[in-house]
Design a protein around this motif. Structure first.
Motif: not given
Ligand code: F3S
Ligand code: SAH
Ligand code: SF4
Length: 462
Positions: A33, A70-71, A105, A189, A193
């Motif tokens: 994702y 994941t995001c 993330c 982010v 990150r």
């Molecule tokens: Fe989501 Fe991480 Fe990219 S929060 S937009 S996967 S840098």
């Protein structure tokens, strides 16, 4: 990699022996994702898995290892992940030696790790983005030491030469920098990150040269803010210098890059795009809001006027430039008038494409504490009005291509029509065209036969 404290060779060998004792090759299911950085990270984990002996499957039921990358950027996406992880419980119950791993993330957040620990005892491994460099070591611990991994440890060093299993033929992601220092007030982010870390320019050039020698044609340079590239190094090489150097690599290939922050997007970078034949004439330049006051509250460090003047310079220097952007509606305190400034900006600039987001409150960010959060219904209405305003612009921008012959990087069999191949132009336009699948992985000439609102149709030029 050998000799490095991150050397994984021994773990890979032991895991490889372990899985080789089985009758059939182990299978991994990997779901990704979020943004291209996550796609690139997954390709590295798949590189490790391949070295350990895994093949890949699209079915969770037949997998020996399930990994979800994941995001965390929006709440809705996080809730969806929890749903997916919950659904894996019966899969694990049927197959005791199945390994379930969550990374990316969302997993870098302490609250998320605690929630997973409590709610999903069937999960074996949870780790954040930078730890992927130690994936074999963690898997080794899960398998041989029957340990569960919950780690938020961050590796600040850049680990070079990780194995990569690239998803697409001829197409590659090359990270130039990791992390973000900008702390836009809505964004999670920088918390997940870490700080900005640039790769040495010689490592990037070496990787791109080797990709080109191996036939890669469509190469995208990645970073949360590529324009900050090099600021943390003492090389005296900025992102435009890097583009000039990469452009000198011999061979036919395209260089794309994403993302550019307007505050650091210099005239020098636009000049580099203009001068470098291999750099695609496509700039993704997120503006986020058309109101200077909202931009200030977002901590973006530019005004509406700064943005418009940068775009005017870019259009003047590169007349065939395609411009795309990200925009957020319903940011805390956004008034009707400020929202209208966003609409007027998109009408003025006429973006080729726009990625539209409804503001999502992210705990831990500054904007989450702003008292004037906008009700969901108003956010939704504004979102719809934004789409309504952008749709005719997309249509108009695509119509220009009707009847033209353009170069297209052929990516894959079209997902909507298996008799066609799907790809992208240098300007980032999606094209579905009739051609033999043998063209996949190459740059080909395509005649556009029909321009639709969201994509183009065509046929290969013989
Ligand atoms: Fe989501 Fe991480 Fe990219 S929060 S937009 S996967 S840098
Ligand atoms: N580093 C990139 C983008 C990272 S996230 C950049 O600065 O452009 C991709 C996009 O998600 C952002 O550009 C923004 O438009 C959107 N986004 C980030 N946080 C968000 C939030 N809390 N709510 C809604 N959209 C968000
Ligand atoms: Fe988020 Fe802003 Fe960094 Fe982009 S530049 S990742 S929007 S904090």
């Amino acid at each position: 990699m050998s000799g490095s404290p991150f050397d994984q060779t021994e773990y890979i060998e032991r895991l490889n022996e372990h899985y080789a004792r089985r009758d059939t090759a182990p299978l991994a299911f990997v779901a990704t994702y979020g943004c291209q950085q996550n796609v690139s990270d997954s390709e590295k984990i798949k590189g490790f898995l391949e070295k350990i002996g895994f093949s890949f499957t699209n079915e969770t039921a037949e997998a020996d290892l399930i990994l979800i990358n994941t995001c965390a950027v929006r709440e809705h996406a996080e809730l969806k992940i929890y749903g997916n992880v919950g659904a894996l419980k019966p899969v694990k119950a049927r197959k005791k030696d199945l390994v379930i791993a969550l990374c990316g993330c969302m997993m870098q957040q302490e609250s998320v790790q605690n929630y997973v620990k409590k709610k999903f005892p069937h999960v074996d491994m949870v780790f954040g983005p930078s730890l992927l460099a130690e994936f074999p070591k963690m898997l080794y611990k899960v398998i041989f030491e029957r340990e569960k991994i919950f780690s938020r440890h961050e590796i600040s060093e850049i680990v070079e030469d990780l194995p990569v299993r690239r998803d697409d033929q001829g197409k590659a992601w090359v990270t130039v920098m990791y992390g973000c220092n900008n702390f836009c007030t809505y964004c999670i982010v920088p918390y997940v990150r870490g700080r900005e870390r640039s790769r040495k320019s010689e490592d990037i050039i070496r990787e791109v040269r080797s990709l080109v020698e191996n036939g890669y044609k469509d190469i995208t340079l990645l970073g949360q803010n590529v324009n900050s590239y090099g600021k943390d190094l003492k090389e005296g090489v900025d992102f435009s210098d890097l583009l000039y150097r990469l452009n000198e690599i011999p061979g036919e290939f395209w260089l794309r890059f994403t993302t550019s922050h307007p505050k650091d997007c210099t005239r020098k970078l636009i000049d580099a795009m203009r001068d470098c034949g291999k750099v695609c004439k496509h700039l993704h330049l997120p503006f986020q809001s058309g109101s200077s006051e909202i931009l200030r509250r977002m901590n973006r460090h530019y005004t509406r006027e700064d943005y418009l003047s940068l775009v005017a310079y870019a259009k003047e220097q590169i007349p065939d430039l395609a411009l795309t952007s990200d925009v957020i509606v319903g940011f805390p305190g956004e008034t009707e008038k400020q929202f209208e400034e966003t609409i007027s900006l998109i009408r003025e600039v006429e973006f080729d494409n726009l990625f539209t987001f409804i503001y999502s409150k992210r705990n831990g960010t500054k904007a989450a504490e702003y008292p004037d959060q906008i009700p969901r219904e108003i956010q939704q209405k504004r979102f719809e009005r934004l789409l309504e305003a952008q749709t005719p612009i997309c249509k108009k921008k695509n119509a220009v291509y009707d009847g033209k012959t353009v170069k297209v990087f052929a990516e894959q069999i079209s997902k909507t029509d298996a008799s066609k191949v799907s790809g992208h132009t240098e300007t980032g336009k999606k094209v579905d065209f009739t051609a033999d699948e043998s063209v996949i992985g190459n740059i080909v000439d395509v005649e556009i036969t029909k321009a639709k609102t969201w994509f183009l149709e065509g046929k290969i030029k013989q």
